[in-house]
Design a protein around this motif. Sequence first.
Motif, short mmCIF file in Angstrom:
data_model
loop_
_atom_site.label_atom_id
_atom_site.label_comp_id
_atom_site.label_asym_id
_atom_site.label_seq_id
_atom_site.Cartn_x
_atom_site.Cartn_y
_atom_site.Cartn_z
N CYS A 158 0.83 -1.19 0.00
CA CYS A 158 0.00 0.00 0.00
C CYS A 158 0.87 1.25 0.00
O CYS A 158 1.85 1.33 0.73
CB CYS A 158 -0.90 -0.02 1.23
SG CYS A 158 -1.95 1.41 1.29
N LYS A 160 -0.68 4.31 0.42
CA LYS A 160 -1.57 5.39 0.86
C LYS A 160 -1.19 6.01 2.20
O LYS A 160 -1.52 7.14 2.48
CB LYS A 160 -3.01 4.88 0.89
CG LYS A 160 -3.51 4.53 -0.51
CD LYS A 160 -4.94 4.86 -0.71
CE LYS A 160 -5.35 4.86 -2.17
NZ LYS A 160 -4.87 3.74 -2.97
N PHE A 161 -0.57 5.27 3.05
CA PHE A 161 -0.08 5.78 4.34
C PHE A 161 -1.14 6.51 5.15
O PHE A 161 -0.96 7.66 5.57
CB PHE A 161 1.16 6.68 4.14
CG PHE A 161 2.37 5.90 3.72
CD1 PHE A 161 3.21 5.32 4.67
CD2 PHE A 161 2.67 5.70 2.37
CE1 PHE A 161 4.33 4.57 4.29
CE2 PHE A 161 3.78 4.95 1.99
CZ PHE A 161 4.61 4.39 2.95
N CYS A 162 -2.28 5.87 5.36
CA CYS A 162 -3.25 6.41 6.32
C CYS A 162 -2.49 6.53 7.65
O CYS A 162 -1.68 5.64 7.98
CB CYS A 162 -4.43 5.47 6.47
SG CYS A 162 -5.31 5.23 4.93
N PHE A 164 -3.01 6.01 10.66
CA PHE A 164 -3.16 5.03 11.74
C PHE A 164 -2.59 3.66 11.38
O PHE A 164 -2.49 2.79 12.23
CB PHE A 164 -4.66 4.85 12.07
CG PHE A 164 -5.51 4.52 10.86
CD1 PHE A 164 -5.57 3.22 10.36
CD2 PHE A 164 -6.21 5.51 10.20
CE1 PHE A 164 -6.32 2.92 9.24
CE2 PHE A 164 -6.98 5.22 9.08
CZ PHE A 164 -7.03 3.92 8.59
N CYS A 165 -2.20 3.45 10.12
CA CYS A 165 -2.08 2.08 9.61
C CYS A 165 -0.65 1.61 9.41
O CYS A 165 0.21 2.32 8.88
CB CYS A 165 -2.84 1.98 8.30
SG CYS A 165 -2.88 0.32 7.63
N VAL A 167 0.15 -1.16 7.62
CA VAL A 167 0.29 -2.01 6.43
C VAL A 167 1.38 -1.53 5.45
O VAL A 167 2.18 -2.35 4.98
CB VAL A 167 -1.08 -2.20 5.72
CG1 VAL A 167 -0.92 -2.84 4.35
CG2 VAL A 167 -1.99 -3.06 6.59
N PRO A 168 1.48 -0.22 5.14
CA PRO A 168 2.54 0.18 4.21
C PRO A 168 3.94 -0.19 4.71
O PRO A 168 4.86 -0.36 3.91
CB PRO A 168 2.38 1.71 4.12
CG PRO A 168 0.96 1.95 4.49
CD PRO A 168 0.62 0.92 5.52
N GLN A 202 -4.30 -5.48 -0.50
CA GLN A 202 -4.49 -4.47 0.56
C GLN A 202 -5.25 -3.29 -0.02
O GLN A 202 -5.95 -2.58 0.68
CB GLN A 202 -3.15 -4.00 1.11
CG GLN A 202 -2.72 -4.75 2.34
CD GLN A 202 -1.90 -5.96 1.97
OE1 GLN A 202 -1.20 -5.95 0.97
NE2 GLN A 202 -1.97 -7.00 2.77
N ASN A 203 -5.09 -3.07 -1.31
CA ASN A 203 -5.81 -2.04 -2.06
C ASN A 203 -6.21 -2.66 -3.37
O ASN A 203 -5.71 -2.30 -4.42
CB ASN A 203 -4.87 -0.89 -2.35
CG ASN A 203 -5.13 0.24 -1.42
OD1 ASN A 203 -6.25 0.73 -1.35
ND2 ASN A 203 -4.11 0.62 -0.71
N HIS A 236 -10.46 0.59 -1.63
CA HIS A 236 -10.35 1.93 -1.05
C HIS A 236 -11.28 2.85 -1.85
O HIS A 236 -11.29 2.78 -3.09
CB HIS A 236 -8.90 2.40 -1.16
CG HIS A 236 -8.64 3.66 -0.41
ND1 HIS A 236 -9.05 4.89 -0.86
CD2 HIS A 236 -8.02 3.87 0.78
CE1 HIS A 236 -8.69 5.82 0.01
NE2 HIS A 236 -8.07 5.22 1.02
N ARG A 275 -6.99 9.98 4.91
CA ARG A 275 -7.68 8.97 4.12
C ARG A 275 -7.77 9.28 2.64
O ARG A 275 -8.10 8.41 1.83
CB ARG A 275 -9.10 8.74 4.68
CG ARG A 275 -9.14 7.78 5.83
CD ARG A 275 -8.72 6.38 5.42
NE ARG A 275 -9.76 5.67 4.70
CZ ARG A 275 -9.63 4.43 4.28
NH1 ARG A 275 -8.51 3.77 4.49
NH2 ARG A 275 -10.60 3.84 3.63
FE1 SF4 Z 1 -3.33 1.40 3.04
FE2 SF4 Z 1 -5.76 0.66 3.81
FE3 SF4 Z 1 -3.80 0.90 5.59
FE4 SF4 Z 1 -4.83 3.05 4.48
S1 SF4 Z 1 -5.94 1.59 5.81
S2 SF4 Z 1 -2.64 2.65 4.75
S3 SF4 Z 1 -5.27 2.35 2.42
S4 SF4 Z 1 -3.90 -0.57 3.93
#
Ligand code: SF4
Length: 442
Positions: A158, A160-162, A164-165, A167-168, A202-203, A236, A275
Motif C-alpha cells: 500500500c 496510501k499511508f493512512c 493510523f495504519c 500495512v505500508p 491491501q488495495n 479503497h 484517508r
Molecule cells: Fe493502506 Fe488501507 Fe492501511 Fe490506508 S488503511 S494505509 S489504504 S492498507
Amino acid sequence: MSKKIFIKTFGCQMNEYDSNRIFDTVKEIGFVKTNNIEDANCYLLNTCHIRDKSKEKVYHEIGRVKKNFRLKTKPLVIVAGCVAQAENEEMLKREPYIDLVVGPQSYHEINDKIEDYLKEKKRLDVTEFDAISKFNYLEKIKNSSQKISSFLTIQEGCDKFCHFCVVPYTRGPEYSRPFGKIIDEAKILADNGVKEITLLGQNVNAYKNENYRLSDLIFEIEKIQQILRIRYTTSHPSDMTYDLIETYGKSKKLMPLVHLPVQSGSNKVLKLMNRKHIIEDYFKIYHELKKINSSIKFSSDFIIGYPGENENDFNDTLNLIKEIKFINSYSFIYSPRPGTVASKLELIDRKISLNRLKTIQKELFYQQTEMNKSLENNIINVLVENRTEESTKFFGRSEYMTPVILNANDEDVGKIVKVKINKSNQNTLFGEIIKNTKLKVA
Ligand code: SF4
Ligand code: SAH
Ligand code: F3S
C-alpha cells in the motif's frame, strides 16, 4: 525423518492465502501438513500487526509452544507475517526459541532458509521487500487449494499511508501481479474444483498491470466456466473507478456485496487520518452503484476514538451507518501502531471510546439482524461449501457472504442451490433446499 508442519494463522485473508502458499512451497522439500501441533517438527506462526498487543500475542503463543514441547524435541519455529516484518531480528534476540523470522515479501526464500537451518542451525531474519521475486517464485508452485471458495492475491502492499495504519510498513509498496499469471492461477483453482474466487489485495481496486484494471480481471475470470462467483477485497474509496462501478451492471458472476471501508463519517476525522477521500465521495459511489444495481449492499470498516474525534464527529459516523444500512461491518477502537504518524497523537479517553464503540456496534448489529430477518420465508441462492463439523448439516454462503446452515446432500457441495430461509440470527441464516421451484429468488 518425516517432516510435519503445523501452521497457525492470524490476521486478514491475505495471511490466509499466504499460509496456503507457504504450505505449497514447503511441500516441495518434503513437508506434510499436520493439524495436531504435538506431531509437528516445524511450527509456523503467520502473524498480524494491525491492532492491539499483536507483538505480545506472538511471544505468548511461542511460550505456549515451548511449554507443549518441554519434554520433546524442539520443533523448528518460524515466525512469518506482519509482526515478523515489523520486528525482524528483534524477535531472534528476545526469544531464543524462535529460529527463523520471515517477512511477507520473502516467502520465496523459505525453503532455502529452512534447509540452511536444518544443516547449520543458523538462526536468521529474512525481511527484505521483494514482491517481484516472491510472486515469480510462487507462480512456479502450483496452488493446491481445493476449497469451494478460494482466495487469489492479485495485488499487495500500500502506498496510501493512512496515519493510523501499519500495512505500508509491513507489506511494502503497492505491487500488482501480471494479468496473465493471475488468470493462469484462477484456471488452476478452477481445475482443482474451486467455484468461488475472492481476489485479494491491501488495495485491491488499485490493481494496475499495463492497462489492465480490476474490472478486466473480473471479466476474464468470469469466462472460466467452472467459476460461479467472483468477489474482491479490500478496496479503497478513492480507487473505486467508473469501470469497476460499471462492472456491477455487466458482470454475471460478480457478487452484489461491496466491502468498502470508510473508517469515519466525519470529513474532519478523515482528513486527520489522511484517508484521501471525503464522505461526499463515498455517497457518490454508493448512489452510482445503487443506480446500476439496486440490490447491491455495503459492508465497511470503522475506527472509533481516533485522536481528535469529538461527539459531533462520532455522530456523523452514526448517521452515516443509519443512512447506508451496512449489512456487515468491522469496528474497532483506534489502536496506536509503532512507527505510524498517528502514534504520536494524544489518545482520547478510553471509556468514551468504549461507549462510542458500543453505540455503533448496537446499530450495526441491529441492521445485520434486521437484514437477516427480512430473508425469513424467502428463497435465496446459496453456494454450498462443505459439511458442518457436526456433519449432519451443510454450510454455504448467500450472495452477500452471509453464512447459511442448511439441509443438503454431498452432491450439492460446489453448487448454487435455492434455499428457503426458515430462521435467522445476527450472523447466520438457516434453511432448506427447494428443488425444481419456479419461485422467485429474493
Ligand atoms: Fe493502506 Fe488501507 Fe492501511 Fe490506508 S488503511 S494505509 S489504504 S492498507
Ligand atoms: N486497505 C483497507 C484496510 C486494510 S486494514 C482500507 O484502506 O480500508 C483493515 C482494517 O483495519 C482497516 O480498514 C481499519 O478499519 C482497521 N485498522 C487499521 N489500522 C488500525 C488501527 N491502528 N487501529 C484500529 N483499527 C485499525
Ligand atoms: Fe494484519 Fe498484515 Fe493483514 S497487519 S491485517 S496480516 S496485512
